[in-house]
Design a protein around this motif. Structure first.
Motif, PDB file in Angstrom:
ATOM      1  N   ALA A  54       0.819  -1.219   0.000  1.00  0.00           N
ATOM      2  CA  ALA A  54       0.000   0.000   0.000  1.00  0.00           C
ATOM      3  C   ALA A  54       0.851   1.266   0.000  1.00  0.00           C
ATOM      4  N   HIS A  55       1.992   1.212   0.675  1.00  0.00           N
ATOM      5  CA  HIS A  55       2.836   2.409   0.800  1.00  0.00           C
ATOM      6  C   HIS A  55       4.159   2.283   0.056  1.00  0.00           C
ATOM      7  N   ASP A  56       4.310   1.210  -0.716  1.00  0.00           N
ATOM      8  CA  ASP A  56       5.523   1.011  -1.502  1.00  0.00           C
ATOM      9  C   ASP A  56       6.773   1.136  -0.613  1.00  0.00           C
ATOM     10  N   ALA A  57       6.756   0.410   0.503  1.00  0.00           N
ATOM     11  CA  ALA A  57       7.849   0.484   1.475  1.00  0.00           C
ATOM     12  C   ALA A  57       9.092  -0.232   0.966  1.00  0.00           C
ATOM     13  N   ASP A  58      10.243   0.177   1.489  1.00  0.00           N
ATOM     14  CA  ASP A  58      11.519  -0.361   1.032  1.00  0.00           C
ATOM     15  C   ASP A  58      12.216  -1.240   2.067  1.00  0.00           C
ATOM     16  N   LEU A  59      11.874  -1.063   3.349  1.00  0.00           N
ATOM     17  CA  LEU A  59      12.589  -1.779   4.415  1.00  0.00           C
ATOM     18  C   LEU A  59      11.690  -1.933   5.625  1.00  0.00           C
ATOM     19  N   ILE A  60      11.812  -3.085   6.299  1.00  0.00           N
ATOM     20  CA  ILE A  60      11.163  -3.312   7.585  1.00  0.00           C
ATOM     21  C   ILE A  60      12.257  -3.393   8.646  1.00  0.00           C
TER      22      ILE A  60
ATOM     23  N   ALA B  33       7.922 -11.479   4.600  1.00  0.00           N
ATOM     24  CA  ALA B  33       8.150 -10.161   3.995  1.00  0.00           C
ATOM     25  C   ALA B  33       8.755 -10.266   2.603  1.00  0.00           C
ATOM     26  N   ASP B  34       8.266  -9.416   1.701  1.00  0.00           N
ATOM     27  CA  ASP B  34       8.785  -9.389   0.338  1.00  0.00           C
ATOM     28  C   ASP B  34       9.894  -8.356   0.156  1.00  0.00           C
ATOM     29  N   ILE B  35      10.178  -7.577   1.199  1.00  0.00           N
ATOM     30  CA  ILE B  35      11.225  -6.569   1.137  1.00  0.00           C
ATOM     31  C   ILE B  35      12.273  -6.877   2.211  1.00  0.00           C
ATOM     32  N   PRO B  36      13.443  -6.234   2.148  1.00  0.00           N
ATOM     33  CA  PRO B  36      14.470  -6.492   3.168  1.00  0.00           C
ATOM     34  C   PRO B  36      13.962  -6.238   4.584  1.00  0.00           C
ATOM     35  N   VAL B  37      14.421  -7.064   5.522  1.00  0.00           N
ATOM     36  CA  VAL B  37      14.056  -6.931   6.934  1.00  0.00           C
ATOM     37  C   VAL B  37      15.336  -6.783   7.755  1.00  0.00           C
ATOM     38  N   LEU B  38      15.405  -5.719   8.544  1.00  0.00           N
ATOM     39  CA  LEU B  38      16.536  -5.500   9.441  1.00  0.00           C
ATOM     40  C   LEU B  38      16.090  -5.818  10.863  1.00  0.00           C
ATOM     41  N   ILE B  39      16.777  -6.762  11.498  1.00  0.00           N
ATOM     42  CA  ILE B  39      16.430  -7.194  12.853  1.00  0.00           C
ATOM     43  C   ILE B  39      17.518  -6.743  13.821  1.00  0.00           C
ATOM     44  N   VAL B  40      17.112  -6.045  14.871  1.00  0.00           N
ATOM     45  CA  VAL B  40      18.067  -5.563  15.866  1.00  0.00           C
ATOM     46  C   VAL B  40      17.752  -6.189  17.219  1.00  0.00           C
ATOM     47  N   LYS B  41      18.801  -6.474  17.976  1.00  0.00           N
ATOM     48  CA  LYS B  41      18.639  -7.163  19.260  1.00  0.00           C
ATOM     49  C   LYS B  41      18.931  -6.267  20.468  1.00  0.00           C
ATOM     50  N   HIS B  42      19.734  -5.226  20.249  1.00  0.00           N
ATOM     51  CA  HIS B  42      20.204  -4.428  21.379  1.00  0.00           C
ATOM     52  C   HIS B  42      19.991  -2.941  21.144  1.00  0.00           C
ATOM     53  N   ASN B  43      20.163  -2.185  22.200  1.00  0.00           N
ATOM     54  CA  ASN B  43      20.052  -0.744  22.113  1.00  0.00           C
ATOM     55  C   ASN B  43      21.124  -0.191  21.176  1.00  0.00           C
TER      56      ASN B  43
ATOM     57  N   ASN C 151      17.790 -15.439  14.628  1.00  0.00           N
ATOM     58  CA  ASN C 151      17.450 -15.803  16.000  1.00  0.00           C
ATOM     59  C   ASN C 151      18.660 -15.814  16.926  1.00  0.00           C
ATOM     60  N   HIS C 152      19.789 -16.296  16.425  1.00  0.00           N
ATOM     61  CA  HIS C 152      20.922 -16.564  17.301  1.00  0.00           C
ATOM     62  C   HIS C 152      22.020 -15.504  17.281  1.00  0.00           C
ATOM     63  N   SER C 153      22.000 -14.621  16.301  1.00  0.00           N
ATOM     64  CA  SER C 153      23.025 -13.594  16.218  1.00  0.00           C
ATOM     65  C   SER C 153      22.776 -12.480  17.236  1.00  0.00           C
ATOM     66  N   THR C 154      23.843 -12.001  17.847  1.00  0.00           N
ATOM     67  CA  THR C 154      23.729 -10.832  18.722  1.00  0.00           C
ATOM     68  C   THR C 154      23.863  -9.547  17.905  1.00  0.00           C
ATOM     69  N   LEU C 155      24.358  -9.676  16.669  1.00  0.00           N
ATOM     70  CA  LEU C 155      24.482  -8.533  15.782  1.00  0.00           C
ATOM     71  C   LEU C 155      23.155  -8.286  15.057  1.00  0.00           C
ATOM     72  N   PRO C 156      22.935  -7.064  14.574  1.00  0.00           N
ATOM     73  CA  PRO C 156      21.778  -6.847  13.694  1.00  0.00           C
ATOM     74  C   PRO C 156      21.898  -7.721  12.459  1.00  0.00           C
ATOM     75  N   VAL C 157      20.750  -8.186  11.957  1.00  0.00           N
ATOM     76  CA  VAL C 157      20.729  -9.046  10.762  1.00  0.00           C
ATOM     77  C   VAL C 157      19.741  -8.455   9.758  1.00  0.00           C
ATOM     78  N   MET C 158      20.183  -8.343   8.495  1.00  0.00           N
ATOM     79  CA  MET C 158      19.286  -7.895   7.440  1.00  0.00           C
ATOM     80  C   MET C 158      19.073  -9.012   6.439  1.00  0.00           C
ATOM     81  N   THR C 159      17.821  -9.334   6.176  1.00  0.00           N
ATOM     82  CA  THR C 159      17.510 -10.426   5.253  1.00  0.00           C
ATOM     83  C   THR C 159      16.947  -9.872   3.954  1.00  0.00           C
ATOM     84  N   PHE C 160      17.254 -10.590   2.858  1.00  0.00           N
ATOM     85  CA  PHE C 160      16.780 -10.212   1.531  1.00  0.00           C
ATOM     86  C   PHE C 160      16.102 -11.428   0.908  1.00  0.00           C
ATOM     87  N   LYS C 161      14.853 -11.282   0.476  1.00  0.00           N
ATOM     88  CA  LYS C 161      14.102 -12.384  -0.111  1.00  0.00           C
ATOM     89  C   LYS C 161      14.628 -12.704  -1.505  1.00  0.00           C
ATOM     90  N   LEU C 162      14.846 -13.998  -1.754  1.00  0.00           N
ATOM     91  CA  LEU C 162      15.276 -14.428  -3.089  1.00  0.00           C
ATOM     92  C   LEU C 162      14.124 -14.286  -4.081  1.00  0.00           C
TER      93      LEU C 162
END
Length: 277
Positions: A100-106, A132-142, A266-277
């Motif tokens: 709906a909003h043509d988003a680029d990142l979650i 998700a059909d767009i890249p997802v950035l997952i953060v674990k810490h402040n 799930n297991h990384s303490t670093l931020p992880v960004m995923t890209f859908k094939l």
């Protein structure tokens, strides 16, 4: 990157995601859509003929009040923030907002999941990664400093991964990040000889760069699993972020085959960004 979506549940991990998104938005001059999912049952929503019943209205107003308080943060100054409260039941419905909003990142906060909880339920971030059909950035810490100076991009270097890497490259160039490409060789059915790996990487780079100038910059590591190889290499090079492609497996295929990207997330303490094939 014009629009960023941040799903929140008003937890501290949601705030980590919001602060990270705000930092990225300032670099890209992006809009940030902050999404809260009410996850109300259909029985509540459809209790009245053509409108929400009193219980649904109560939860809606409560969420709006929480949202107003949650968004009162100094790091959001100068950022165009749009609060969104939806009656979404499942995380795959986030794609409706994306389209709906043509988003680029979650951008999403997560505490991860492990053991029986991981097998039976998974984390909310894992579910978003899956659908998700767009890249997802997952953060674990402040995010004390949201500077992705060194990014580890793990790939199998197949033709299928080319488009994902091109998308990732555009994002990381804007963030002025140094991308470290890595291939993990494992002692199982996916094992490849050195010559096979060299050919795979060469073909990949020719499609991406048109030459082999960056061939020596690709690192090949050997480990007992792809997940361990990625995490160990990221630790070795002191990475700030891990990027990885995902097939987004669902249903029985996901249960039996799993997903490396979800395991890393799930297991990384670093931020992880995923890209859908």
């Amino acid at each position: 990157m014009k629009r960023i979506i941040v799903p929140i549940d008003f937890s501290e991990h949601s705030e980590y995601a919001l602060e990270t998104a705000a930092s990225i938005a300032k670099k890209y001059n992006s809009e940030v859509y902050v999404l809260h999912m009410l996850q109300l049952s259909n029985a509540i929503i459809t209790a009245s003929a053509n409108s929400l019943n009193e219980e649904a209205v109560f939860y809606l107003k409560l969420a709006e009040q929480k949202m107003e308080t949650f968004l009162d943060r100094p790091y959001l100054k100068g950022v165009n923030v749009i609060p969104v409260v939806k009656h979404f039941m499942v995380f795959k419905e986030i794609n409706e907002l994306v389209k709906a909003h043509d988003a680029d990142l979650i951008v999403m906060g997560s505490h991860g999941a492990s053991g029986a909880k991981e097998v039976l339920l998974g984390s909310n971030a894992e579910k978003v990664v899956r659908y998700a059909d767009i890249p997802v950035l997952i953060v674990k810490h402040n995010p004390i400093l949201v500077e992705f100076n060194t990014v580890v991009f793990a790939s199998d270097f197949t033709d299928e991964s080319v488009e994902s890497y091109i998308k990732a490259k555009m994002i990381f160039e804007k963030l002025e990040a140094n991308v470290r490409l890595v291939y993990v060789n494992t002692p199982n059915t996916d094992f490849k000889s050195s010559i096979e790996i060299d050919r795979l990487i060469s073909r990949f780079l020719k499609k991406i760069e048109g030459n082999l100038d960056k061939f020596k910059e690709v690192t090949v590591v050997s480990d007992y699993s792809i997940e361990e190889g990625i995490l160990n290499f990221a630790n070795k090079v002191d990475a700030d972020l891990i990027a990885i492609t995902t097939h987004g497996r669902k249903g029985l295929a996901h249960f039996f085959e799993g997903s490396i990207s979800e395991d890393v997330a799930n297991h990384s303490t670093l931020p992880v960004m995923t890209f859908k094939l």
